[in-house]
Design an enzyme around this catalytic site. Sequence first.
Site, PDB file in Angstrom:
ATOM      1  N   ASP A   9       0.746  -1.108  -0.175  1.00 22.52           N
ATOM      2  CA  ASP A   9       0.074  -0.009   0.001  1.00 22.52           C
ATOM      3  C   ASP A   9       0.939   1.169  -0.019  1.00 22.52           C
ATOM      4  OD1 ASP A   9      -2.738   1.154   0.187  1.00 22.52           O
ATOM      5  OD2 ASP A   9      -1.933   2.095   2.061  1.00 22.52           O
ATOM      6  N   GLU A  11       0.815   5.818   0.331  1.00 27.42           N
ATOM      7  CA  GLU A  11       0.388   7.021   0.769  1.00 27.42           C
ATOM      8  C   GLU A  11       0.954   8.023   0.076  1.00 27.42           C
ATOM      9  OE1 GLU A  11      -2.429   7.182   2.442  1.00 27.42           O
ATOM     10  OE2 GLU A  11      -2.503   5.243   3.420  1.00 27.42           O
ATOM     11  N   GLU A  54      -6.210  18.041   2.111  1.00 27.22           N
ATOM     12  CA  GLU A  54      -7.282  16.757   2.001  1.00 27.22           C
ATOM     13  C   GLU A  54      -6.456  15.317   2.261  1.00 27.22           C
ATOM     14  OE1 GLU A  54      -6.826  19.037  -0.297  1.00 27.22           O
ATOM     15  OE2 GLU A  54      -8.819  20.206  -0.638  1.00 27.22           O
ATOM     16  N   HIS A  59      -4.475  10.485   5.755  1.00 30.10           N
ATOM     17  CA  HIS A  59      -3.507   9.533   6.325  1.00 30.10           C
ATOM     18  C   HIS A  59      -2.883  10.230   7.512  1.00 30.10           C
ATOM     19  CE1 HIS A  59      -0.691  12.072   4.108  1.00 30.10           C
ATOM     20  NE2 HIS A  59      -1.339  11.752   2.743  1.00 30.10           N
ATOM     21  N   HIS A 154      -5.470   6.304   7.905  1.00 33.03           N
ATOM     22  CA  HIS A 154      -4.817   5.350   6.557  1.00 33.03           C
ATOM     23  C   HIS A 154      -3.481   5.341   6.980  1.00 33.03           C
ATOM     24  CE1 HIS A 154      -8.339   4.539   3.641  1.00 33.03           C
ATOM     25  NE2 HIS A 154      -8.415   5.606   4.394  1.00 33.03           N
ATOM     26  N   ASP A 159      -2.154  -0.727   6.622  1.00 35.74           N
ATOM     27  CA  ASP A 159      -3.398  -1.185   5.687  1.00 35.74           C
ATOM     28  C   ASP A 159      -2.995  -2.285   4.956  1.00 35.74           C
ATOM     29  OD1 ASP A 159      -4.904   1.211   6.400  1.00 35.74           O
ATOM     30  OD2 ASP A 159      -4.819   2.126   4.214  1.00 35.74           O
TER      31      ASP A 159
END
Length: 239
Positions: A9, A11, A54, A59, A154, A159
């Site tokens: 995963d 970010e 945003e 995260h 997140h 994750d």
Amino acid sequence: MSARQIILDTETTGIDPEAGHNIIEIGCVEMVRRKLTGNTWHQYLKPDREVEAEAIEVHGITNEFLLDKPRFVELGREFIDFVRGAELIIHNAAFDIGFLDTELARNGFSERMAQICTVTDTLALARKKYPGQRNSLDALCRRYGIDNSHRELHGALLDSEILADVYLALTGGQTALQLGQSGQDGDGGDEPVRRVDTAGMGLRVQRASADELAQHDAFLDLLDKKSDGAVWRQLKEPM
């Protein structure tokens, strides 16, 4: 399919790599033959631009936190070596692969992810198995009874760990049981089934107690929660 799988995963600073957004965190969890090995690769990365507000809300990774972190170019080779030859397991893989390919190109690496490893998208698997239903990572956790209560924000490594559990549940279960089938291992495959005549044997029928029936129902409830429904309950006349 590779015996070695990497649940991955990322970010990012925003949603579009073509607009100059960067990866700021990569989390990888290794699994071999469907067993977690405990081997991980996790890094925060300093981007070449500010993280959008945003994205921070999603995260929680701030610009200040990333100031002293290495850039992708410094760790790209180490990341490639870690995932090379594995099957990547990613939820909504197009997003992460798009960012990774952009980072590789932007930082002078000649290879792209398709040349380094194969990719399986758990979102595509879930949509095929549960068409028309919500198939986000959180929704799948609820469907399979996987605890993600510690996931307030997140995070790439967290994750990935959660996705490993989801992937095992999504692809788990027995797919085939063929005992004595014709042509299997050449061991009596052509021999017909012989049925025992039980007439006149006076066999005793042992009924389950109320407590045993309650335990059986509780176990079926668990199967309903962990799968697409207990097959026993789908039978019109359970044997």
